[in-house]
Design a protein around this motif. Structure first.
Motif, short mmCIF file in Angstrom:
data_model
loop_
_atom_site.label_atom_id
_atom_site.label_comp_id
_atom_site.label_asym_id
_atom_site.label_seq_id
_atom_site.Cartn_x
_atom_site.Cartn_y
_atom_site.Cartn_z
N ILE A 15 0.83 -1.20 0.00
CA ILE A 15 0.00 0.00 0.00
C ILE A 15 0.87 1.25 0.00
O ILE A 15 1.92 1.30 0.66
CB ILE A 15 -0.99 0.01 1.20
N LEU A 33 9.08 -4.21 -3.25
CA LEU A 33 8.70 -5.49 -2.66
C LEU A 33 7.93 -6.37 -3.65
O LEU A 33 7.57 -7.49 -3.33
CB LEU A 33 7.85 -5.25 -1.41
N LEU A 80 3.80 -3.71 6.55
CA LEU A 80 4.95 -4.58 6.23
C LEU A 80 5.04 -5.74 7.21
O LEU A 80 5.99 -6.52 7.17
CB LEU A 80 6.25 -3.78 6.26
N PHE A 140 13.91 -0.20 3.23
CA PHE A 140 13.31 -0.49 4.55
C PHE A 140 12.55 -1.82 4.60
O PHE A 140 12.79 -2.66 5.47
CB PHE A 140 12.37 0.66 4.95
N GLY A 141 11.65 -2.02 3.63
CA GLY A 141 10.84 -3.23 3.64
C GLY A 141 11.65 -4.48 3.32
O GLY A 141 11.42 -5.54 3.88
N VAL A 157 1.14 7.59 10.36
CA VAL A 157 1.28 6.86 9.11
C VAL A 157 2.54 5.98 9.14
O VAL A 157 2.60 4.94 8.48
CB VAL A 157 1.28 7.81 7.90
N HIS A 158 3.53 6.37 9.93
CA HIS A 158 4.72 5.54 10.04
C HIS A 158 4.40 4.20 10.69
O HIS A 158 4.93 3.16 10.31
CB HIS A 158 5.81 6.26 10.84
N ASN A 163 4.27 10.38 13.94
CA ASN A 163 3.40 10.38 12.77
C ASN A 163 2.70 9.02 12.64
O ASN A 163 3.36 8.00 12.44
CB ASN A 163 4.28 10.65 11.54
N ARG A 215 9.35 2.51 -2.25
CA ARG A 215 9.48 1.64 -1.08
C ARG A 215 8.49 0.48 -1.15
O ARG A 215 8.77 -0.63 -0.70
CB ARG A 215 9.25 2.46 0.19
N VAL A 272 2.76 2.08 8.09
CA VAL A 272 3.76 1.44 7.21
C VAL A 272 4.31 0.19 7.87
O VAL A 272 4.36 -0.88 7.26
CB VAL A 272 4.91 2.42 6.89
N SER A 300 4.62 9.40 3.88
CA SER A 300 4.92 8.35 4.84
C SER A 300 6.40 7.99 4.84
O SER A 300 6.79 6.98 5.39
CB SER A 300 4.09 7.11 4.54
N THR A 301 7.24 8.83 4.22
CA THR A 301 8.67 8.53 4.24
C THR A 301 9.20 8.75 5.65
O THR A 301 8.69 9.58 6.39
CB THR A 301 9.43 9.46 3.28
#
Ligand SMILES: Nc1ncnc2c1ncn2[C@@H]1O[C@H](COP(=O)(O)OP(=O)(O)OP(=O)(O)O)[C@@H](O)[C@H]1O
Ligand SMILES: [Mg+2]
Lengths: 263, 255, 257
Positions: free
Chosen positions: B82, B153, C158, B101-102, C150-151, C148, B149, C154, B88-89
């Motif tokens: 998503i 994946l 994942l 990261f993932g 949203v982090h 945040n 990001r 994420v 969202s960085t």
């Protein structure tokens, strides 16, 4: 959720009080160390009601009335606090108006509160004698910098927003810019500084009285401790803590309201 | 068999601040076939992000269910990626580290991480910015980092919530083309939220039109244009006609 | 920034120190060395204290108390901060009361520490820790609450585990806030230790202050103050360097609630 929060909070407070009540009653701590909470509260009631501290020590010292101590403490807080606000706020504005000055002073302001400033108190007593002046001076020194910093910070934050540009584009004159852009924009931050200044000057005044003084609530705690008048000591502690918490809650409530207007 | 099946989904938010409940979605059903590119269009606040997050397994529905790859969704899955609507960085990681990261979380060997990440960074056009931090990038570049990001994946299903929201019209078209190319290359299924009707029609096989809150499905249209499509700022006559029709319907929802 | 400006700022900063010295010297010459010795004389007394040793053992005592107190403040503060930051229930129940407690003059509670711990070093360690843990805890939970969201999404999308989420998302996100708390926590620990020593003890820099005060020995008082201030500044230089590494240029962070 709301209910669970309240239950947890008050249960904790209740449990704490219960422990303080039971420990001395069960003989687990000596009454010279801790009296049961109920006894302390009754003593506090007596002191507040009669206006005098039931203590041979304070009777001999000639300061048995609560009023003499309360007025000394409140007077010192008020004067040091007023000084901090009246001098700190304009100084903060100056710092904002002259960024070079701010940059010069920045490192000193950052480390100011690192200094254990109460270490100065014995020196002040040597210089000015025991009494009002060293206490007020220390309270002022402890409180003024937070006012300066918050005032400058608040005004600088307004500059980072779009509002000053809006004001200028609408052709506001400088006075109008101050009154309708900077004042409302920076108000919450300035107020935070004032609130912390109150807290800091109170802390400083009580601590000074606690160390060396002839009057004041801090003095009452100190002398009661040294004369083993445990109930009087805890009554005074509760009076101080309760009073500060009440004042702080009111100030925090005002502060929150101010912030909801800008954030 | 469809790859995503959304069955009578409803969602009511009950804020614990005491504010009144908000009905975000009401009885939403649709399905997506494997390899399809589906766009969702609807007025602001109609529940598009909510829908995507439920499909991603990040939120649970109040009623109904979502079935992905034959199994009901109960939480986030590795087959689903998503891209969020908001930035969202991670500000404490560089572009390269963000993209890796993932992969790192999945235990991919560092050397492989490096090559895969660099490839995708190339793909989204961020080469040369590998060692920049998000605060040194523009809003659109940050959004591309977030896309990379997720892309790196190689998820079978790609959920994208207004991924081009922070981009200018030209870059949107260029990146839209890139997305179509990537889509075909990795053979993913894409569910794509946008508020741009023409963009939806240009990119997608089907467009789902939602009503205003509580979000329901108003209409689903097929965009018949043949693939591969070459994106241009000016739509073909057929697309323009579709757009006009959809715009009429959308307008009723917005006012 | 232009070279010219940075030069101006540097020289301004030096000028501030010089002005401070001049004023100090001026006041000293007005009051006389009995009450306020000048900078040079204070420094001489300081060196004397270190050489002849009347200060050394007390300095060690204070350092020991501060280090132990700080270790406890950091440990307990981080634990409390992370617990409250992670749980809406704990946050709702205890944020307000703890902020209120933070504002209270904590000296008034020192008799309790004397009663609960031994009169010597342990009561100062506990009292210093009690001062220092507040900023550590408050900055930790504030950093967590202002993360945040949203982090975290994420991380969930994942499928990171709890530990991994903490290590690679929560921790880096809250670190810049926490380092500020760590610095302020040190400052308050030092303050608490010195206050405790001043009130009741037989050793430490605070004890020296009070006994020299009683003996009207202004120059030794000043020497002790100087050492305490230099200790505070040195520690802050270190902590500020750490802060700068973590988050770029440190700002003024005084607002707590
Ligand atoms: N966590 C939440 N708590 C309460 N209400 C929420 C929450 N998240 C969303 N909502 C409400 O649900 C509705 C739908 O929100 P959503 O974010 O899904 O809309 P959207 O279609 O993505 O809007 P936009 O196009 O502006 O991004 C809105 O009215 C919003 O206020
Ligand atoms: Mg949305």
């Amino acid at each position: 959720m709301k209910a669970r929060i309240l239950v947890l909070r008050w249960l904790t407070v209740l449990a704490f009080l219960l422990v303080l009540e039971v420990l001395p009653r069960a003989g687990l701590v000596r009454p010279s160390t801790l009296e049961p909470v109920s006894v302390i509260l009754v003593r506090l009631g007596e002191i507040l009601f009669s206006g005098t501290i039931p203590s041979p020590y304070f009777a001999r010292a000639g300061t048995p009335t609560l009023a003499s101590h309360l007025s000394a403490t409140l007077g010192s807080i008020l004067v040091s606090y007023a000084g901090a606000v009246l001098i700190g706020t304009p100084a903060g504005v100056l710092l904002w108006r002259f960024p070079v000055l701010a940059r010069i002073l920045n490192p000193y302001l950052v480390v100011y509160y690192a200094l254990p400033i109460f270490a100065l108190y014995p020196l002040f007593i040597l210089l000015f004698g025991i009494g009002f002046l060293p206490i007020v001076l220390l309270g002022f020194l402890f409180a003024v910098v937070v006012v300066i910093v918050n005032t400058a910070l608040g005004l600088r934050r307004v500059d980072e927003e779009i509002y000053p540009k809006v004001g200028r584009s609408l052709g506001l004159r400088p006075v109008q810019m101050y009154l309708s852009i900077y004042l409302p924009g920076a108000a919450p931050f300035v107020f935070s500084g004032w609130k912390l200044a109150f807290v800091y000057s109170t802390i400083s005044v009580i601590a000074s009285e606690f160390l060396i003084s002839v009057r004041g609530l801090g003095h009452v705690i100190d002398r009661s401790y040294r004369n083993f008048e445990t109930a009087n000591m805890y009554a005074a502690i509760i009076l101080v803590i309760g009073g500060v918490m009440l004042a702080n809650s009111v100030l925090t409530w005002i502060e929150r309201r101010l912030y909801t207007r800008v954030e | 068999m469809p790859i995503i099946e959304v069955r009578s989904l409803s969602k009511v938010y009950r804020p614990n601040t005491g504010a009144p409940p908000v009905e975000a979605l009401r009885d939403v059903s649709f399905s997506v076939e494997a390899g399809e590119f589906v766009a969702i269009v609807g007025p602001s606040g109609c529940g598009k992000s909510t829908l995507l997050e439920i499909i991603a397994g990040l939120q649970s529905p109040t009623a109904g269910e979502v079935v992905v790859l034959g199994k009901p969704v109960q939480g986030p899955r590795t087959e689903v990626g998503i891209v969020f609507q908001e930035d969202s960085t991670f500000p404490w990681l560089s572009t390269l580290e963000n993209v890796k990261f993932g992969l790192k979380a999945r235990g991919v060997p560092p050397a492989v991480q490096e090559t895969l990440a660099k490839e995708v960074i190339q793909l989204v056009g961020l080469q040369g910015f590998e060692h920049h931090y998000p605060r040194e990038l523009s809003g659109g570049m940050r959004q591309r980092v977030a896309i990379a990001r997720t892309l790196v994946l190689r998820p079978q299903i790609l959920l994208m919530d207004e991924p081009f929201g922070a981009l200018d019209a030209q870059t949107r078209i260029v990146l839209g083309n890139e997305l179509l190319r990537i889509w075909q290359e990795i053979q993913a299924t894409i569910l794509f939220v946008t508020h741009d009707l023409l963009e939806a029609l240009r990119l997608a096989d089907r467009v789902i039109l939602m009503t205003r809150r509580p979000g329901q499905i108003k209409r689903i249209v097929e965009t018949a244009a043949p693939r591969p499509r070459e994106q241009t700022p000016v739509a073909s006559a057929k697309t323009a006609e579709l757009a006009n029709m959809l715009w009429e319907e959308l307008r009723q929802e917005v006012v | 920034m232009s070279r010219n400006l940075s030069w101006k700022i540097r020289s301004g900063q030096i000028a501030v120190v010089c002005a401070f010295m001049v004023i100090w010297q001026f006041l000293a010459s007005r009051t006389g060395p009995m009450f306020l010795p000048g900078p040079a004389s204070a420094l001489r007394t300081l060196l004397d204290g270190l050489q002849r040793g009347w200060m050394v053992s007390h300095l060690w005592t204070t350092l020991l108390e501060v280090l132990w107190g700080y270790a406890w403040a950091v440990g307990v503060g981080l634990f409390v901060g992370f617990s409250i930051g992670a749980s809406p229930l704990l946050f709702g129940a205890f944020e307000g009361p703890l902020l209120n407690l933070y504002a209270v003059p904590k000296v008034t509670l020192f008799p309790l520490f004397l009663a609960a711990f031994k009169l010597g070093i342990p009561s100062k360690i506990a009292f210093g820790a009690f001062h220092g843990l507040f900023p550590v805890a408050i900055y930790t939970w504030t950093a967590m609450r202002t993360m945040n969201p949203v982090h975290l999404k994420v991380a969930r999308s994942l499928r990171l585990g709890r530990l991994e989420t903490f290590r690679s998302v929560v921790f880096p996100a809250v670190l810049p806030g926490i380092v500020v708390g760590l610095r302020l926590g040190f400052n308050l620990t030092l303050l608490g230790v010195v206050l405790g020593e001043m009130f009741a003890s037989r050793a430490g820099m605070g004890f020296l202050l009070m006994s020299f005060g009683a003996a009207f020995d202004a120059s030794r008082i000043l020497a002790v103050i100087l050492v305490l201030f230099m200790l505070a500044l040195a520690a802050n230089a270190l902590l500020l360097a750490f802060e700068r590494r973590v988050k770029g240029i440190p700002e003024l962070h005084l607002r707590v609630s």
